[in-house]
Design a protein around this motif. Structure first.
Motif, PDB file in Angstrom:
ATOM      1  N   SER A 162     -60.158 -46.283  41.305  1.00 21.24           N
ATOM      2  CA  SER A 162     -61.042 -45.212  40.428  1.00 21.24           C
ATOM      3  C   SER A 162     -62.150 -45.953  40.126  1.00 21.24           C
ATOM      4  O   SER A 162     -62.227 -47.097  39.864  1.00 21.24           O
ATOM      5  CB  SER A 162     -59.919 -45.094  39.073  1.00 21.24           C
TER       6      SER A 162
ATOM      7  N   ASP B 234     -64.238 -44.307  37.841  1.00 24.42           N
ATOM      8  CA  ASP B 234     -64.510 -43.451  36.439  1.00 24.42           C
ATOM      9  C   ASP B 234     -63.618 -43.790  35.373  1.00 24.42           C
ATOM     10  O   ASP B 234     -63.258 -43.095  34.779  1.00 24.42           O
ATOM     11  CB  ASP B 234     -64.646 -42.009  36.717  1.00 24.42           C
TER      12      ASP B 234
ATOM     13  N   CYS C 215     -60.312 -44.568  35.347  1.00 28.91           N
ATOM     14  CA  CYS C 215     -58.966 -43.969  35.592  1.00 28.91           C
ATOM     15  C   CYS C 215     -58.921 -42.646  35.181  1.00 28.91           C
ATOM     16  O   CYS C 215     -57.614 -41.841  35.203  1.00 28.91           O
ATOM     17  CB  CYS C 215     -58.133 -44.652  34.716  1.00 28.91           C
ATOM     18  N   GLN C 216     -60.081 -41.722  35.433  1.00 26.54           N
ATOM     19  CA  GLN C 216     -59.958 -40.337  35.156  1.00 26.54           C
ATOM     20  C   GLN C 216     -59.695 -40.043  36.742  1.00 26.54           C
ATOM     21  O   GLN C 216     -58.659 -38.921  36.607  1.00 26.54           O
ATOM     22  CB  GLN C 216     -61.254 -39.794  34.782  1.00 26.54           C
ATOM     23  N   THR C 217     -60.202 -40.221  37.810  1.00 32.11           N
ATOM     24  CA  THR C 217     -59.688 -39.907  39.120  1.00 32.11           C
ATOM     25  C   THR C 217     -59.502 -40.940  39.960  1.00 32.11           C
ATOM     26  O   THR C 217     -59.952 -42.038  39.693  1.00 32.11           O
ATOM     27  CB  THR C 217     -60.845 -38.877  39.843  1.00 32.11           C
ATOM     28  N   TRP C 218     -58.595 -40.805  41.044  1.00 27.35           N
ATOM     29  CA  TRP C 218     -58.185 -41.770  41.817  1.00 27.35           C
ATOM     30  C   TRP C 218     -58.184 -41.345  43.323  1.00 27.35           C
ATOM     31  O   TRP C 218     -58.112 -40.135  43.653  1.00 27.35           O
ATOM     32  CB  TRP C 218     -56.740 -42.147  41.699  1.00 27.35           C
ATOM     33  N   SER C 219     -58.550 -42.214  44.306  1.00 25.58           N
ATOM     34  CA  SER C 219     -58.507 -42.257  45.773  1.00 25.58           C
ATOM     35  C   SER C 219     -57.865 -43.248  46.419  1.00 25.58           C
ATOM     36  O   SER C 219     -57.990 -44.426  46.170  1.00 25.58           O
ATOM     37  CB  SER C 219     -60.010 -41.927  46.229  1.00 25.58           C
TER      38      SER C 219
END
Length: 127
Positions: free
Chosen positions: A47, A49, A51-55
């Motif tokens: 992440s 940001d 922990c707002q979005t993950w890849s």
């Protein structure tokens, strides 16, 4: 555990920030306030940001567990893994030169890496 939680009030309350239904987390590394890396059964998630979005930035198809992720003084990441499935990925030490966006195997294939540490001279040790 297959959930990552975060607290902004010294543990009084907790928010779930990531759920991984395929397995559990084995390691965690954060850099500054926004970059977080999670080592799991099957790969590494990132992440950028807070922990707002993950890849998923490394996928080993559930054949390896990533036991430790460390960063050296110049910003290079290293991840140690163990392979438990014959014929899958070999396990060993991986390196990322781009803040965890991509990874490549650098050595100790087919060894069970459980821990990575640097000494005061920036020498990397694997156990």
């Amino acid at each position: 555990m297959n959930s990552l939680f975060r607290s902004f009030d010294n543990g009084e309350t907790w928010d779930s920030v990531f759920f991984y239904p395929q397995g559990s987390f084995a390691s965690f590394c954060n850099i500054g306030d926004s970059v977080v890396l999670l080592g799991t059964w099957g790969g590494i998630f990132r992440s950028v940001d807070s922990c707002q979005t993950w890849s998923q930035v490394l996928d080993t198809y559930n054949s390896e567990v990533f036991n430790d992720i460390v960063i050296d003084t110049d910003g290079t990441f290293y991840a140690g893994s163990t392979s438990y499935i014959s014929g899958g990925s070999p396990g060993g030490v991986y390196r990322s030169d781009d803040h965890g966006a991509s990874w490549y195997l650098i050595g100790l294939e087919y060894h069970f890496i459980s821990s990575l540490k640097f000494n005061s001279e920036s020498t990397l040790f694997a156990s």
